[in-house]
Design a protein around this motif. Sequence first.
Motif, short mmCIF file in Angstrom:
data_model
loop_
_atom_site.label_atom_id
_atom_site.label_comp_id
_atom_site.label_asym_id
_atom_site.label_seq_id
_atom_site.Cartn_x
_atom_site.Cartn_y
_atom_site.Cartn_z
N CYS A 131 90.05 40.43 -4.44
CA CYS A 131 90.47 41.44 -3.10
C CYS A 131 91.93 41.12 -2.78
O CYS A 131 92.50 42.13 -2.35
CB CYS A 131 89.53 40.66 -1.96
N ALA A 132 92.48 39.87 -2.80
CA ALA A 132 93.89 39.95 -2.15
C ALA A 132 94.89 40.36 -3.29
O ALA A 132 96.06 40.81 -2.87
CB ALA A 132 94.14 38.39 -2.37
N THR A 133 94.46 40.84 -4.68
CA THR A 133 95.33 41.44 -5.55
C THR A 133 95.15 43.14 -5.04
O THR A 133 96.38 43.72 -4.89
CB THR A 133 94.94 41.42 -6.96
N VAL A 134 94.14 43.55 -4.84
CA VAL A 134 94.06 45.07 -4.51
C VAL A 134 94.26 45.28 -3.15
O VAL A 134 94.90 46.62 -2.96
CB VAL A 134 92.61 45.55 -5.16
N CYS A 135 94.28 44.77 -2.24
CA CYS A 135 94.18 44.95 -0.70
C CYS A 135 95.49 45.73 -0.64
O CYS A 135 96.67 45.25 -0.56
CB CYS A 135 94.28 43.71 0.27
N PRO A 136 95.32 47.03 -0.20
CA PRO A 136 96.68 47.83 0.21
C PRO A 136 97.48 47.71 1.28
O PRO A 136 98.46 48.36 1.35
CB PRO A 136 96.15 49.35 -0.23
N GLN B 47 99.35 57.66 -7.46
CA GLN B 47 99.39 57.33 -8.96
C GLN B 47 99.46 55.49 -9.31
O GLN B 47 100.43 55.28 -10.01
CB GLN B 47 100.43 57.99 -9.79
N CYS B 48 98.81 54.98 -8.73
CA CYS B 48 98.83 53.48 -8.84
C CYS B 48 98.50 53.12 -10.26
O CYS B 48 97.91 53.74 -10.94
CB CYS B 48 97.69 52.75 -7.95
N GLY B 49 99.46 52.09 -10.83
CA GLY B 49 99.37 51.52 -12.03
C GLY B 49 98.00 50.69 -12.17
O GLY B 49 97.65 49.98 -11.17
N ILE B 50 97.50 50.92 -13.25
CA ILE B 50 96.07 50.05 -13.23
C ILE B 50 95.87 49.83 -14.73
O ILE B 50 96.42 50.50 -15.76
CB ILE B 50 94.78 51.16 -12.76
N GLN B 51 95.16 48.68 -15.32
CA GLN B 51 94.70 48.45 -16.62
C GLN B 51 93.35 48.75 -16.80
O GLN B 51 92.43 48.06 -15.98
CB GLN B 51 95.13 46.94 -17.00
N GLU B 63 91.52 45.79 -14.70
CA GLU B 63 92.46 44.44 -14.22
C GLU B 63 93.57 45.02 -13.62
O GLU B 63 94.25 45.96 -14.17
CB GLU B 63 92.74 43.90 -15.82
N PRO B 64 93.79 44.53 -12.43
CA PRO B 64 94.99 44.91 -11.81
C PRO B 64 96.31 44.96 -12.64
O PRO B 64 96.41 44.04 -13.39
CB PRO B 64 95.23 43.92 -10.57
N TRP B 65 97.20 45.78 -12.28
CA TRP B 65 98.52 45.72 -13.20
C TRP B 65 99.53 45.38 -12.19
O TRP B 65 100.33 46.39 -11.53
CB TRP B 65 98.82 47.11 -13.78
N GLN B 72 101.98 47.11 -7.64
CA GLN B 72 102.00 45.84 -7.82
C GLN B 72 100.55 45.20 -7.77
O GLN B 72 100.13 44.20 -7.06
CB GLN B 72 102.97 45.15 -6.92
N GLY B 73 99.78 45.86 -8.35
CA GLY B 73 98.12 45.59 -8.38
C GLY B 73 97.23 46.12 -7.41
O GLY B 73 96.11 46.05 -7.52
N MET B 74 97.88 46.54 -6.31
CA MET B 74 97.12 47.01 -5.23
C MET B 74 96.39 48.30 -5.72
O MET B 74 97.07 49.31 -6.36
CB MET B 74 98.04 47.39 -4.06
N LEU B 75 95.24 48.55 -5.00
CA LEU B 75 94.32 49.73 -5.35
C LEU B 75 93.77 49.85 -4.21
O LEU B 75 93.22 49.20 -3.38
CB LEU B 75 93.40 49.40 -6.50
#
Lengths: 216, 748
Positions: A131-136, B47-51, B63-65, B72-75
């Motif tokens: 959650c803390a990685t994706v939170c925009p 155009q978020c980076g994503i893996q 997996e966040p990129w 920076q991994g956000m989506l």
Amino acid sequence: MFLLDQNEFFIDPARCIGCQACVQACSECDTHKGHAMIHLEYVDRGQSTQTVPVVCMHCESPTCAEVCPADAIKKTEDGVVQSARKPRCVACNNCVLACPFGVPKMITDFELMMKCDLCYDRTSAGKKPMCATVCPSGALFYGPRPEIDQLRPRSKPMNQFQFGRQTITTKVHMMAPTGPVKAQYLDVTEVMNENGPRQRIALDILSNLYASEDGV
Amino acid sequence: MASLPVKDLPIIELFGPHRNYSNGLRLESAVEPDKLVQTHCCFCGMQCGIQLKVKDNQVIGFEPWEEFPFNQGMLCPKGVKRYLQGAHPDRLLKAYQRDPAAPAGFRALPYDEAIQRVAQEIERIQSTYGPDSFAVFGGASLTTEKAYLLGKFARMGLKTCNIDYNGRLCMVSAAAANKKAFGIDRAANPWADILKAEVIWIAGANIAECFPILTNYLWQARENGAKIIVVDPRITPIARTCDLFLPIKPGRDIALFNGILHLMIEKDWLDHDFIDTHTVGFAALAEHVKEWTPRRCAEVTGITEAAIRKAAQWWGSAKSSFLMHARGIEHHTHGVQNCLGAINIVLASGRIGREGCGYATITGQGNGQGGREHGQKCDQLPGGRDIENPEHRAHVAKVWGITPEELPRAGVDVYEVFRRIDRGEVRGLLNICFNPLVSLPDSGFIKRMLERLQFFVTIDFFMSETARHADIVLPGSLHEEDEGIVASAEGRVIKINAAVDCPGDARQDWRIIQDIARALGREKGLTFANPREIFEELRRASAGGIADYSGITYEKIEKQMGVFWPCPSDDHPGTPRLFEAGSSNPIAKGKGRFYFPDGKARFNVAPYTPPAEDVDDEFPVILTTGRVVSQYLSGTQTRRIGPLVDQYPEPLIEIHPQLASRHGIKDGEWVRIEGRRGICTLRARIVTTIRPDTIFVPYHWGGGKSINQVTIAAQDPISKIPEYKVCAVRILNQYGPPANAQGLEPQQ
Ligand code: SF4
Ligand code: SF4
Ligand code: SF4
């Protein structure tokens, strides 16, 4: 596997935009695949778009564990309060009712209490929680203390909460706005009082669109 | 014959939209993926980076990129669940032919047979009615290679002038205004400049739901001391905590910009040096905005004078700033004027072309920027070139190995193509990456026009609402099944990488287009072996143009995590920020920073006009439309992703309690919206976060749930964008569900 690195978890509901990326991502994490453990709710959609995300606060003395009759809830040495252990959990719901933050969830299919475990598979391997990685919006943030201090000069992390006479200290922090009032802890029950002294939130500003001269 | 072969229920039953959820491998823990593919999300201009996690030729998760610099991994939730569009039960695995005798109205047929049929029909229609009688529609979610190829196929292969794309409903107002004012159509700054801005002006952009990742940039700017001004008829999640909220009446944006400029002149909040040295046209504009006093501005916009003055003061006296806008000011019959108004207050402040001084439209579609640069737009050739400019024609004709005379002239916008169908001038249509039956206004007209076509072929991976009308449906490729480049909303050219192979008879769209060309015997110039070959030609075709990609390579993109165009040579690093001091461009040739022969930017007088259909006694409520965070465009993909449907299952009408109580409407009740073109019945969501004179409905659904049954097809005279953001309606309490609510799941 014991000490999580220097990273800590910080929640700042003021930043939250209600997008639910956290909810969607939580269910992608290996320790609880298919089940989102995070809670995300509108405070009152009729009045505002304000939403509040709640992850497990990972209390120093976890109430959920204290009320568990089967001793199923364990805190690991790194301070993470884990989901109930399958062989022990009797699905009594005590923890669900007792947690002051409303965190544990009863997964009826498994007859098991599950909760946010800080994405233990990830954080114990040096990765950030989902959650803390994706939170925009940065409402959920996981990183070292100096970084959050530098990034967020307008607020200060707090981890003491007052529920009536119960004081709870947690591993996870809430960001409280810095301002003239320097609170030492967040008094939750006070804020729940509708006419609480600090509730100065201007809602329903569009109703007076035509009347008010100061549309600010 | 492009009418529905059978009723839509049986088609829906077989082809969906059905909701896909994680199961099997995708639900198992601790699966070791075969590979992680670094690519980007397909669901918006961020155009978020994503893996993508790939196992057994299936995308099983993400997996966040975190290394990709922009996000920076956000989506947002769409990016998180995008993987569920693959291995979907609704996926078209074969070519289909319309067949009223088949149970679901379509019969599978061998791919080659389908291609032959398409070629025969194109041949028949064009030889009977002329080359322009066959039209081509593209979309801005295609990679730039596909968009380029589609333009070349239409003009060189089919020799038709009738090609246009769904970007027509998206960024064209901003594009036209940018060209008029700056001579170039691109966001002027990278998003990183937001962080350095003292004042941020957001006009008609629901950042939280449409461009979620920019939220962190905004909040971070505020931590650094920025003030945020939001102009919107709704208190969007960003507006909730902004520093100044201007609740504008829909359709009045230009009046606000003129009013702000009036105050900037009155208080001398102007950068005179900049205006004198780098612009032309200020005097005429200053004269024009004299009449836009705060009082008049307040009357027209519905914003208080005090708030207008405060906004002007903040904007006027700032040292650095960033102004951004999106469809909220662009979807209007005066959309170009609105954007020009925004640009005028930027130019008057002199705050552009420097760090922390920015301006941008925020493109909405995955390749909204790149998809409009290289020739699928009716008036444009690769490199952002003009199809009516003899030099431009000569350049592209040379790259293509034809004479300029062989190149068709300018065509018309998508809506006008439908009017050409009405007049019998267009008889056949090839469609890709576009769902006009859901996304175009006054959809009743669109449906009738599809029915008038003699032949309609569509390339798609799912049976969209529009595809249900097709004679032939060709199974195309998903984003993760092909490679190519796109340009994000900040002008960063990035690379989409293939993660899995196409399933069944499905194949990459560029192959399908070339297969049709070959079956027609018109394969000259359309025999590329892979996207890289297309890209190499695109680089040459764009060389020397404004959108110059000639110095970009796939390798450079990977190494630099994207290359901002223009990038005119191999040793050029790209151009993140436009209009910097000392910068040069192929038009000004050293005379100045802007893309005109004298190097100067243009102020444009932008007169106010009311919306095409203003409210009256009969239709007293303003209807405005937009997006929700969990859905993308017409929903062809996102209405098939279970968790995204569950997040916001069906369109709701946002109504202010004052308006609701006047009609006795309670929260959650059915409400009928009636307009001059159609009706739409949906449930009410009663909220104080919208102006009491306005209702809002999101547009991602089809059939009876489509608000575009009601919206107006009035268009901007310059950009041809439809006026989605304002039309007049009345609302009635419906007391019970409409017939179309029965037997359908929420997403259907
Ligand atoms: S991802 Fe972040 S912004 Fe979105 S709902 Fe969750 S906490 Fe809020
Ligand atoms: S830390 Fe992990 S388990 Fe906890 S709410 Fe976030 S994503 Fe879910
Ligand atoms: S939809 Fe846009 S913001 Fe959301 S993850 Fe995809 S690219 Fe990022």
